[in-house]
Design a protein around this motif. Structure first.
Motif, PDB file in Angstrom:
ATOM      1  N   LEU A 103      31.414  48.245  39.605  1.00  0.00           N
ATOM      2  CA  LEU A 103      31.617  47.676  38.282  1.00  0.00           C
ATOM      3  C   LEU A 103      31.083  48.600  37.188  1.00  0.00           C
ATOM      4  O   LEU A 103      31.745  48.811  36.158  1.00  0.00           O
ATOM      5  CB  LEU A 103      30.938  46.307  38.197  1.00  0.00           C
ATOM      6  N   MET A 104      29.904  49.159  37.400  1.00  0.00           N
ATOM      7  CA  MET A 104      29.334  50.036  36.382  1.00  0.00           C
ATOM      8  C   MET A 104      30.130  51.327  36.248  1.00  0.00           C
ATOM      9  O   MET A 104      30.161  51.935  35.179  1.00  0.00           O
ATOM     10  CB  MET A 104      27.869  50.331  36.716  1.00  0.00           C
ATOM     11  N   GLY A 105      30.763  51.750  37.323  1.00  0.00           N
ATOM     12  CA  GLY A 105      31.627  52.923  37.241  1.00  0.00           C
ATOM     13  C   GLY A 105      32.873  52.668  36.412  1.00  0.00           C
ATOM     14  O   GLY A 105      33.571  53.620  36.038  1.00  0.00           O
ATOM     15  N   ARG A 106      33.144  51.388  36.129  1.00  0.00           N
ATOM     16  CA  ARG A 106      34.304  51.003  35.324  1.00  0.00           C
ATOM     17  C   ARG A 106      33.844  50.089  34.189  1.00  0.00           C
ATOM     18  O   ARG A 106      34.560  49.172  33.785  1.00  0.00           O
ATOM     19  CB  ARG A 106      35.330  50.289  36.216  1.00  0.00           C
ATOM     20  N   ARG A 107      32.669  50.366  33.677  1.00  0.00           N
ATOM     21  CA  ARG A 107      32.045  49.479  32.698  1.00  0.00           C
ATOM     22  C   ARG A 107      32.864  49.345  31.421  1.00  0.00           C
ATOM     23  O   ARG A 107      32.797  48.318  30.738  1.00  0.00           O
ATOM     24  CB  ARG A 107      30.626  49.937  32.373  1.00  0.00           C
ATOM     25  N   ASP A 108      33.670  50.354  31.111  1.00  0.00           N
ATOM     26  CA  ASP A 108      34.506  50.270  29.919  1.00  0.00           C
ATOM     27  C   ASP A 108      35.635  49.253  30.078  1.00  0.00           C
ATOM     28  O   ASP A 108      36.275  48.886  29.094  1.00  0.00           O
ATOM     29  CB  ASP A 108      35.099  51.640  29.579  1.00  0.00           C
ATOM     30  N   ARG A 109      35.855  48.764  31.316  1.00  0.00           N
ATOM     31  CA  ARG A 109      36.897  47.770  31.553  1.00  0.00           C
ATOM     32  C   ARG A 109      36.325  46.362  31.713  1.00  0.00           C
ATOM     33  O   ARG A 109      37.067  45.420  32.003  1.00  0.00           O
ATOM     34  CB  ARG A 109      37.716  48.147  32.797  1.00  0.00           C
TER      35      ARG A 109
END
Length: 262
Positions: free
Chosen positions: A194-200
């Motif tokens: 999730l943090m690796g895609r935090r912008d989403r």
């Protein structure tokens, strides 16, 4: 941030949920399609929903059925869930609901002597073909309405689900829901993803947790709520205060107020 409430089983109808939402100063109610009174025929009474929202100064989001399985190998089953989502997207556009929340379905597994084999992982090609069809249908149905489909974490994503989610996130209409209680209860196994895609990250389900017990009142568990809510605030996310009783919801709203979040 804007805060909302889930569909509560203690409230016998939509009017009671809306009244509680307005009383507590929350902004929205998440209509849960697991309940019999929030199925597609009822949700398609859009004039009723719009009138309730307008008169109480709130709005709605929609939580798709947790059994949703658009990848079922039985095409009749998969088609029913595809049509359910299609019609829910049309309802969302009509009533001004900004998002649909969904779970990924792990599917069936076969137990071998040394391991469990997930059929969706073993038969990846038809699984991903179904995911491609799902994204295409959602994009076509939503058009330029701005309605998003948010994918919620539950008890740890499988490898094939991570692949599917990344494909869906290639479309701007898909985003992520971080359920911080689910995350805590399974040892935060999805946090790096999730943090690796935090912008989403677009939506949050917030509740406290102790060990594997989640859906606890805010402030009565082990979660670093300030860190999680800080991220939600940075991303401008909506947050469902996802406790399961009216009492726990009241206390959680009091916690939000006393800690300066609303």
């Amino acid at each position: 941030m804007e805060f909302g409430m889930p569909t509560l089983i203690e409230n016998k109808n939509l009017e009671e949920n809306v009244a509680l939402c307005e009383e507590l100063g929350l902004q929205f109610v998440e209509l849960n399609m697991n309940f019999p009174m929030y199925q597609i025929p009822q949700l398609e009474e859009t004039e009723r929903l719009k009138k309730l929202a307008r008169e109480n100064g709130i709005y709605f989001t929609i939580h798709l059925d947790e059994n949703l399985n658009v990848c079922d190998f039985n095409p009749l089953v998969a088609d029913a869930y595809m049509k359910t989502t299609e019609r829910a997207l049309k309802v969302a556009e009509e009533i001004g609901a900004p998002l649909l929340n969904m779970h990924m379905n792990h599917g069936i597994y076969v137990t071998l002597p040394d391991r469990k084999v997930r059929l969706f992982g073993e038969y990846r090609e038809p699984y991903m073909a179904a995911i491609h069809g799902f994204r295409e249908m959602c994009e076509k149905t939503a058009g330029d309405s701005g309605v998003k489909v948010c994918i919620e974490n539950t008890d740890g994503y499988q490898d094939f689900e991570r692949e599917a989610i990344d494909y869906l996130l290639e479309s701007e209409m898909f985003a992520l829901t971080w359920d911080i209680g689910h995350s805590h209860a399974c040892g935060n196994v999805d946090e790096a993803f999730l943090m690796g895609r935090r912008d989403r990250l677009y939506h949050f389900h917030i509740h406290d947790a102790k060990g594997t017990a989640n859906h606890q009142t805010l402030g009565f568990g082990e979660i670093d709520l300030a860190q999680r809510l800080g991220l939600a605030e940075t991303n401008g996310c909506r947050c469902v205060v996802e406790t399961k009783t009216i009492e726990a919801l009241r206390h959680s709203v009091e916690w939000l107020v006393s800690n300066g979040y609303k």
